[in-house]
Design a protein around this motif. Structure first.
Motif, PDB file in Angstrom:
ATOM      1  N   GLY A  80       0.811  -1.218   0.000  1.00 37.83           N
ATOM      2  CA  GLY A  80       0.000   0.000   0.000  1.00 37.83           C
ATOM      3  C   GLY A  80       0.842   1.265   0.000  1.00 37.83           C
ATOM      4  O   GLY A  80       0.527   2.238  -0.691  1.00 37.83           O
ATOM      5  N   VAL A  81       1.934   1.261   0.765  1.00 43.58           N
ATOM      6  CA  VAL A  81       2.822   2.431   0.794  1.00 43.58           C
ATOM      7  C   VAL A  81       3.477   2.640  -0.566  1.00 43.58           C
ATOM      8  O   VAL A  81       3.573   3.774  -1.054  1.00 43.58           O
ATOM      9  CB  VAL A  81       3.881   2.263   1.908  1.00 43.58           C
ATOM     10  CG1 VAL A  81       4.995   3.276   1.764  1.00 43.58           C
ATOM     11  CG2 VAL A  81       3.230   2.378   3.271  1.00 43.58           C
ATOM     12  N   LEU A  82       3.915   1.564  -1.196  1.00 42.90           N
ATOM     13  CA  LEU A  82       4.543   1.693  -2.513  1.00 42.90           C
ATOM     14  C   LEU A  82       3.549   2.183  -3.568  1.00 42.90           C
ATOM     15  O   LEU A  82       3.889   3.035  -4.401  1.00 42.90           O
ATOM     16  CB  LEU A  82       5.144   0.362  -2.940  1.00 42.90           C
ATOM     17  CG  LEU A  82       6.379  -0.083  -2.149  1.00 42.90           C
ATOM     18  CD1 LEU A  82       6.816  -1.472  -2.589  1.00 42.90           C
ATOM     19  CD2 LEU A  82       7.505   0.906  -2.314  1.00 42.90           C
ATOM     20  N   VAL A  83       2.339   1.684  -3.533  1.00 44.71           N
ATOM     21  CA  VAL A  83       1.321   2.145  -4.486  1.00 44.71           C
ATOM     22  C   VAL A  83       0.992   3.613  -4.240  1.00 44.71           C
ATOM     23  O   VAL A  83       0.853   4.401  -5.177  1.00 44.71           O
ATOM     24  CB  VAL A  83       0.057   1.256  -4.406  1.00 44.71           C
ATOM     25  CG1 VAL A  83      -1.107   1.870  -5.147  1.00 44.71           C
ATOM     26  CG2 VAL A  83       0.354  -0.126  -4.950  1.00 44.71           C
ATOM     27  N   GLY A  84       0.880   3.999  -2.978  1.00 40.43           N
ATOM     28  CA  GLY A  84       0.609   5.401  -2.652  1.00 40.43           C
ATOM     29  C   GLY A  84       1.731   6.319  -3.122  1.00 40.43           C
ATOM     30  O   GLY A  84       1.481   7.410  -3.644  1.00 40.43           O
ATOM     31  N   ALA A 142       3.826   5.750  -5.585  1.00 38.43           N
ATOM     32  CA  ALA A 142       3.802   5.803  -7.050  1.00 38.43           C
ATOM     33  C   ALA A 142       2.694   6.737  -7.545  1.00 38.43           C
ATOM     34  O   ALA A 142       2.908   7.521  -8.477  1.00 38.43           O
ATOM     35  CB  ALA A 142       3.607   4.399  -7.620  1.00 38.43           C
ATOM     36  N   CYS A 143       1.535   6.684  -6.916  1.00 35.87           N
ATOM     37  CA  CYS A 143       0.432   7.576  -7.303  1.00 35.87           C
ATOM     38  C   CYS A 143       0.776   9.040  -7.024  1.00 35.87           C
ATOM     39  O   CYS A 143       0.469   9.924  -7.825  1.00 35.87           O
ATOM     40  CB  CYS A 143      -0.845   7.189  -6.577  1.00 35.87           C
ATOM     41  SG  CYS A 143      -1.546   5.635  -7.145  1.00 35.87           S
ATOM     42  N   ALA A 144       1.426   9.301  -5.892  1.00 36.65           N
ATOM     43  CA  ALA A 144       1.814  10.676  -5.562  1.00 36.65           C
ATOM     44  C   ALA A 144       2.850  11.197  -6.551  1.00 36.65           C
ATOM     45  O   ALA A 144       2.784  12.360  -6.988  1.00 36.65           O
ATOM     46  CB  ALA A 144       2.358  10.736  -4.140  1.00 36.65           C
ATOM     47  N   PHE A 176       3.272  10.212  -9.683  1.00 30.23           N
ATOM     48  CA  PHE A 176       2.601  10.430 -10.963  1.00 30.23           C
ATOM     49  C   PHE A 176       1.789  11.722 -10.948  1.00 30.23           C
ATOM     50  O   PHE A 176       1.801  12.490 -11.912  1.00 30.23           O
ATOM     51  CB  PHE A 176       1.698   9.233 -11.298  1.00 30.23           C
ATOM     52  CG  PHE A 176       0.923   9.411 -12.563  1.00 30.23           C
ATOM     53  CD1 PHE A 176       1.544   9.314 -13.792  1.00 30.23           C
ATOM     54  CD2 PHE A 176      -0.435   9.691 -12.529  1.00 30.23           C
ATOM     55  CE1 PHE A 176       0.841   9.484 -14.969  1.00 30.23           C
ATOM     56  CE2 PHE A 176      -1.149   9.862 -13.695  1.00 30.23           C
ATOM     57  CZ  PHE A 176      -0.509   9.757 -14.917  1.00 30.23           C
ATOM     58  N   THR A 177       1.105  11.977  -9.846  1.00 26.69           N
ATOM     59  CA  THR A 177       0.316  13.206  -9.723  1.00 26.69           C
ATOM     60  C   THR A 177       1.214  14.434  -9.760  1.00 26.69           C
ATOM     61  O   THR A 177       0.907  15.425 -10.438  1.00 26.69           O
ATOM     62  CB  THR A 177      -0.501  13.182  -8.421  1.00 26.69           C
ATOM     63  OG1 THR A 177      -1.351  12.037  -8.440  1.00 26.69           O
ATOM     64  CG2 THR A 177      -1.335  14.438  -8.273  1.00 26.69           C
ATOM     65  N   ALA A 178       2.331  14.380  -9.048  1.00 30.77           N
ATOM     66  CA  ALA A 178       3.255  15.519  -9.041  1.00 30.77           C
ATOM     67  C   ALA A 178       3.810  15.779 -10.443  1.00 30.77           C
ATOM     68  O   ALA A 178       3.921  16.936 -10.871  1.00 30.77           O
ATOM     69  CB  ALA A 178       4.387  15.256  -8.055  1.00 30.77           C
ATOM     70  N   TRP A 179       4.171  14.727 -11.147  1.00 36.23           N
ATOM     71  CA  TRP A 179       4.710  14.898 -12.500  1.00 36.23           C
ATOM     72  C   TRP A 179       3.638  15.469 -13.436  1.00 36.23           C
ATOM     73  O   TRP A 179       3.919  16.339 -14.254  1.00 36.23           O
ATOM     74  CB  TRP A 179       5.220  13.569 -13.036  1.00 36.23           C
ATOM     75  CG  TRP A 179       5.759  13.683 -14.419  1.00 36.23           C
ATOM     76  CD1 TRP A 179       5.207  13.228 -15.566  1.00 36.23           C
ATOM     77  CD2 TRP A 179       6.973  14.346 -14.810  1.00 36.23           C
ATOM     78  NE1 TRP A 179       5.981  13.541 -16.641  1.00 36.23           N
ATOM     79  CE2 TRP A 179       7.077  14.236 -16.220  1.00 36.23           C
ATOM     80  CE3 TRP A 179       7.959  15.016 -14.121  1.00 36.23           C
ATOM     81  CZ2 TRP A 179       8.134  14.763 -16.923  1.00 36.23           C
ATOM     82  CZ3 TRP A 179       9.014  15.542 -14.838  1.00 36.23           C
ATOM     83  CH2 TRP A 179       9.104  15.420 -16.216  1.00 36.23           C
ATOM     84  N   THR A 180       2.419  15.016 -13.311  1.00 38.04           N
ATOM     85  CA  THR A 180       1.335  15.519 -14.152  1.00 38.04           C
ATOM     86  C   THR A 180       1.073  16.997 -13.881  1.00 38.04           C
ATOM     87  O   THR A 180       0.897  17.790 -14.816  1.00 38.04           O
ATOM     88  CB  THR A 180       0.061  14.706 -13.900  1.00 38.04           C
ATOM     89  OG1 THR A 180       0.339  13.335 -14.135  1.00 38.04           O
ATOM     90  CG2 THR A 180      -1.059  15.148 -14.806  1.00 38.04           C
TER      91      THR A 180
END
Length: 104
Positions: A41-45, A47-49, A51-55
């Motif tokens: 869960g920490v790794l998925v979170g 990765a999502c953060a 991706f959001t920052a890059w976007t």
């Protein structure tokens, strides 16, 4: 049908000796499973953060290019205005966006 007593015949179905039942599974250690789920869960979170920052970063860069282009082409004639010819409000916005304007 008659009412006289008859012994019941026992019939073996299948071949060979019956296999012994499987031993029961050992109980799972719940702490290991829980720690694994937390780590995933920490790794998925993360990765999502990322991706959001890059976007968001890419969106800001695209908007900066669009705003700079609109200020540079704001005279409508296709000529690039000089920094000295701009109004104070336009100069402030061009400075904030760090646009490449001649004379700046």
């Amino acid at each position: 049908m008659t009412e006289e007593f008859r012994p019941i015949e026992v019939v073996d179905v299948g071949r060979g000796d019956p296999t012994p039942p499987r031993p029961p599974r050992p109980p799972r250690e719940l702490h290991g499973v829980l720690l694994t789920l937390i780590a995933v869960g920490v790794l998925v979170g993360a990765a999502c953060a990322a991706f959001t920052a890059w976007t968001v970063y890419q969106t800001q860069q695209d908007q900066r290019v669009l705003y700079c282009t609109s200020f540079i082409l704001s005279d409508g004639q296709g000529d690039t205005p000089s920094y000295d010819d701009m109004e104070d409000e336009q100069k402030r916005i061009v400075d904030q966006l760090d646009c490449d304007v001649p004379g700046r």
